[in-house]
Scaffold this active site. Structure first.
Site, PDB file in Angstrom:
ATOM      1  CG  HIS A  95       0.322  16.052 -75.658  1.00  0.00           C
ATOM      2  ND1 HIS A  95      -0.852  15.428 -75.318  1.00  0.00           N
ATOM      3  CD2 HIS A  95       0.108  17.379 -75.393  1.00  0.00           C
ATOM      4  CE1 HIS A  95      -1.726  16.303 -74.879  1.00  0.00           C
ATOM      5  NE2 HIS A  95      -1.179  17.505 -74.921  1.00  0.00           N
ATOM      6  CG  HIS A 169      -3.184  20.406 -78.513  1.00  0.00           C
ATOM      7  ND1 HIS A 169      -3.443  21.657 -78.031  1.00  0.00           N
ATOM      8  CD2 HIS A 169      -2.877  19.652 -77.437  1.00  0.00           C
ATOM      9  CE1 HIS A 169      -3.277  21.678 -76.729  1.00  0.00           C
ATOM     10  NE2 HIS A 169      -2.931  20.473 -76.332  1.00  0.00           N
ATOM     11  CD  GLU A 292      -6.000  18.702 -75.959  1.00  0.00           C
ATOM     12  OE1 GLU A 292      -5.293  17.711 -75.658  1.00  0.00           O
ATOM     13  OE2 GLU A 292      -5.952  19.778 -75.340  1.00  0.00           O
TER      14      GLU A 292
END
Ligand code: G6D
Length: 333
Positions: A95, A169, A292
């Site tokens: 991420h 997210h 996502e």
């Protein structure tokens, strides 16, 4: 400096966004009785997202994620003959790194109230930010459509070739509390990426029918059993990606995107003892589910995956619509 923007459309849908991480803090939609339900898991105040007691759990609640969402193997990639190394933990970069886009203060550059209210936030991620090449200008628009849909639209441009994969997210729970185990889930995908023991794609694509992940037909989330989902579903019949329905509130959410994949993640539990959630909400086992929408994780290292390189003169886009409606039939749990 922290900034919170609130939007409301004319049909009872409201949202709150803060500029830290361009984070969706709450999203309230009417249930079948026209009562407001906050369907996105968030913290009470924007400042709570800075709290180390929250950040230590790496939940990314409602955050905008990048420069590269998902995992990159060996914390490295090659681009145009150059080798780039990224921050990694146990051999995996996740991420966008420890100081990814979820931990940056974005700039609120435009807000529009009235019909289809929207807010635009922008971020300049400088060359070699978290190890990624190129000065990248990113923007995200959160828009409430009068049809009771949330539109999230990421765009980006760069002055040097770079790799890029953005997503949002947010964690959804259409009851506003408790568990999503009894929600009906549909995933419009018959294929998913094989993951190794570090949850990095091996490069192989599996048929869902070979696994218990087959959600082509609606089924209860609890069908997934204890391990939950943390998987990359390949989208081939776009734009319909997935849907989620609560028979308790009658709220139905359809997810629409043209991205190559969607990572669907159902955490087993939240650290409830350490965190206060917005509205002092209590969640249970399988408290929420994330959609996502994004490119394949580790695409920079897998030449047969969809392209993840953005070049000067090109514009990256990732548009996802979460379309809400209510179903009147009541099946009490
Ligand atoms: C875990 O593996 C999961 C990720 O997919 C998720 O995004 C994160 O928790 C919040 O690392």
């Amino acid at each position: 400096m922290m900034e919170v923007v609130k939007l409301a459309n004319s049909k009872g849908m409201e949202l709150e966004v803060c500029n830290y991480g361009a984070t969706l803090m709450s999203l309230s939609v009417p249930n079948r009785n026209k009562e407001q339900v906050n369907v996105v898991v968030g913290l009470p105040e924007a400042e709570d997202y800075l709290d180390p007691r929250y950040q230590m759990h790496n939940l990314y609640l409602g955050s905008s994620v990048g420069r590269y969402a998902g995992r990159i193997s060996n914390g490295s990639f090659q681009l145009e003959g150059k080798y780039y190394t990224l921050e990694m933990e146990k051999g995996v970069h996740l991420h966008g790194g420890q100081n990814g886009f979820d931990k940056k203060f974005w700039e609120v550059i435009a807000t529009k109230q009235g019909r289809n209210p929207r807010v635009e936030l922008s971020l300049l991620s400088k060359d070699m930010d978290e190890g990624y090449p190129g000065n990248l200008r990113v923007s995200v628009v959160y828009e409430l459509l009068e049809s009771n849909a949330l539109r999230i639209y990421y765009t980006a441009t760069t002055d040097r070739p770079t790799v890029l994969n953005l997503t949002n997210h947010a964690y959804y729970n259409l009851n506003g509390a408790g568990s999503v185990s009894e929600h009906y889930l549909q995933i419009n995908s018959s294929k998913l990426l094989e993951l190794d023991d570090k949850k990095v794609p091996t490069g192989k694509i599996l048929e869902c029918s070979q696994t218990h992940y087959d959600f082509l037909k609606k089924a209860h989330v609890k069908k997934i059993k204890n391990s939950g989902l943390d998987d990359v579903f390949v989208l081939s019949q776009k734009p319909f990606c997935a849907s989620l329905t609560s028979m308790q509130t009658g709220i139905h959410m359809k997810v629409l995107t043209r991205q190559p994949a969607v990572v669907i993640y159902t955490p087993y539990l939240f650290p409830e003892m350490e965190l206060d959630f917005k509205g002092s909400t209590a969640y249970g086992l399988f408290p929420a589910i994330c959609f996502e929408t994004q490119n394949f994780p580790d695409a920079p290292n897998k030449s047969h995956f969809p392209n993840s390189v953005l070049r000067p003169g090109e514009t990256y886009t990732n548009e996802t619509v979460f379309d809400f409606s209510t179903c009147m039939d009541t099946v009490r749990q």
